[in-house]
Design a protein around this motif. Structure first.
Motif, PDB file in Angstrom:
ATOM      1  N   LEU A  82      11.563   8.020  -1.133  1.00 32.56           N
ATOM      2  CA  LEU A  82      11.479   8.942   0.000  1.00 32.56           C
ATOM      3  C   LEU A  82      10.069   9.516   0.111  1.00 32.56           C
ATOM      4  O   LEU A  82       9.492   9.981  -0.866  1.00 32.56           O
ATOM      5  CB  LEU A  82      12.484  10.084  -0.169  1.00 32.56           C
ATOM      6  N   GLY A  83       9.519   9.467   1.323  1.00 32.11           N
ATOM      7  CA  GLY A  83       8.221  10.073   1.563  1.00 32.11           C
ATOM      8  C   GLY A  83       7.042   9.187   1.285  1.00 32.11           C
ATOM      9  O   GLY A  83       5.895   9.657   1.333  1.00 32.11           O
ATOM     10  N   ASN A  84       7.266   7.882   1.005  1.00 35.77           N
ATOM     11  CA  ASN A  84       6.128   7.011   0.674  1.00 35.77           C
ATOM     12  C   ASN A  84       5.427   6.443   1.910  1.00 35.77           C
ATOM     13  O   ASN A  84       4.542   5.614   1.791  1.00 35.77           O
ATOM     14  CB  ASN A  84       6.551   5.878  -0.264  1.00 35.77           C
ATOM     15  N   GLY A  85       5.833   6.898   3.083  1.00 35.63           N
ATOM     16  CA  GLY A  85       5.126   6.542   4.307  1.00 35.63           C
ATOM     17  C   GLY A  85       5.681   5.368   5.066  1.00 35.63           C
ATOM     18  O   GLY A  85       5.262   5.124   6.204  1.00 35.63           O
ATOM     19  N   ILE A  86       6.602   4.613   4.475  1.00 37.28           N
ATOM     20  CA  ILE A  86       7.192   3.476   5.195  1.00 37.28           C
ATOM     21  C   ILE A  86       7.969   3.998   6.395  1.00 37.28           C
ATOM     22  O   ILE A  86       8.697   4.977   6.310  1.00 37.28           O
ATOM     23  CB  ILE A  86       8.101   2.657   4.254  1.00 37.28           C
TER      24      ILE A  86
END
Length: 319
Positions: A82-86
């Motif tokens: 979650l939150g890695n930009g994908i």
């Protein structure tokens, strides 16, 4: 090529009490159908993603048809942290989360996909931390757990480095480039750097070759990664701790029914060999199903992305 798919939760509450409603988690599926094949869950590293196989897969030497993790035999699933930009997903309130929350979100996603048990859960670096986090929360869920170049907690050394990374990301005029350059010095070993570059000077650019190499890595990351995603992932790396709720380490280890395969790198300066030796010795006091493998390399932490012959030899024994 596997496409990135999304699962939406109507609501997700983090351990800090923050509620996200709705929230999506993104994943990719490779290989065999999930419903009638053994399932392998792969967790990505800090600035990686769910694309583990195929032409552009970051672990394509290991995952694929007739490879160590054989997509002709297994259903392989990889979630994006979650939150890695994908798909543009980032969180300004990154402190709402720790890595245990990510483990819970992934488990919830697997339930929605109909996965009731894993054959194996494997990951490197922060992905190995996720392996430990999931094993502590769901101790009967996976037949094998395989943390690679990782540990069950962020050491004081890792916390110090993530603190420096955070300062760079917040204060630098070129934060992604500068943070990545600093991070590379924890991912590699001095011997690797010395043997590759020594004091070679680039006359054309008027800088040392090692400086040129660092700038290249920094600029490459800045072209594909967002600042908010890096801040989030750096925070999560420093949050690894499967005993954060106060449970005794002995109780957590005793509860894990999986066969534990710990893969260390002898030259790792981020997740050190001596820490892995320590946890292996601790585990062996309580259970027999722990196997310790060692990758011998001059390359340091990144050896799990470089020493493919050794990685394949180890994984072939498990898979």
């Amino acid at each position: 090529m596997s496409t990135v798919r999304s699962i939406q939760f109507d609501s997700f509450r983090t351990s800090s009490g923050a509620v996200y409603s709705p929230i999506e988690i993104h994943y990719q599926h490779f290989g065999q159908p999930i419903a009638d094949s053994p399932v392998v869950l792969i967790h990505h590293s800090l600035t990686g993603d769910s694309n583990v196989a195929g032409k552009f897969g970051w672990w394509k030497r290991v995952v694929g048809d007739n490879k160590s993790i054989n997509t002709q035999k297994y259903a392989v699933i990889a979630f994006n942290i979650l939150g890695n930009g994908i798909k543009g997903q980032t969180f300004k309130n990154y402190k709402d989360f720790h890595l245990g929350d990510i483990a819970e979100a992934i488990k919830r996603g697997l339930q929605i996909l109909g996965v009731t048990r894993l054959y194996a859960s494997i990951g490197g670096s922060i992905g190995g931390g996720l392996v430990w986090e999931m094993a502590s929360k769901y101790p009967d869920f996976s037949k094998h757990i395989i943390p690679v170049a990782a540990n069950w907690k962020a050491s004081g050394w890792i916390i110090a480095n993530t603190f420096i990374q955070h300062r760079i990301l917040k204060n630098s005029s070129d934060p992604l480039v500068d943070a990545r350059m600093h991070a590379m010095m924890t991912y590699r070993n001095p011997l690797s750097i010395e043997q590759r570059f020594n004091r070679e000077y680039n006359e054309e650019k008027q800088i040392y070759q090692v400086e040129n190499w660092l700038l290249g890595h920094g600029r490459k990351l800045s072209q594909r990664y967002s600042l908010d995603a890096y801040i989030m992932m750096n925070h999560l790396l420093g949050s690894i701790d499967f005993a954060r709720d106060g449970r005794p380490l002995e109780d957590i280890i005793k509860s894990i029914s999986s066969t534990i395969h710990i893969i260390s790198i002898d030259s790792d300066q981020l997740f050190t060999l001596w820490e892995d030796v320590e946890i292996v010795e601790t585990i062996r006091r309580f259970k027999k199903r722990v196997i310790h493998y060692q990758i011998n390399s001059k390359h340091g932490h990144d050896a799990f992305l470089i020493e493919y012959d050794q990685i394949e030899n180890i994984l072939n024994k498990i898979f």
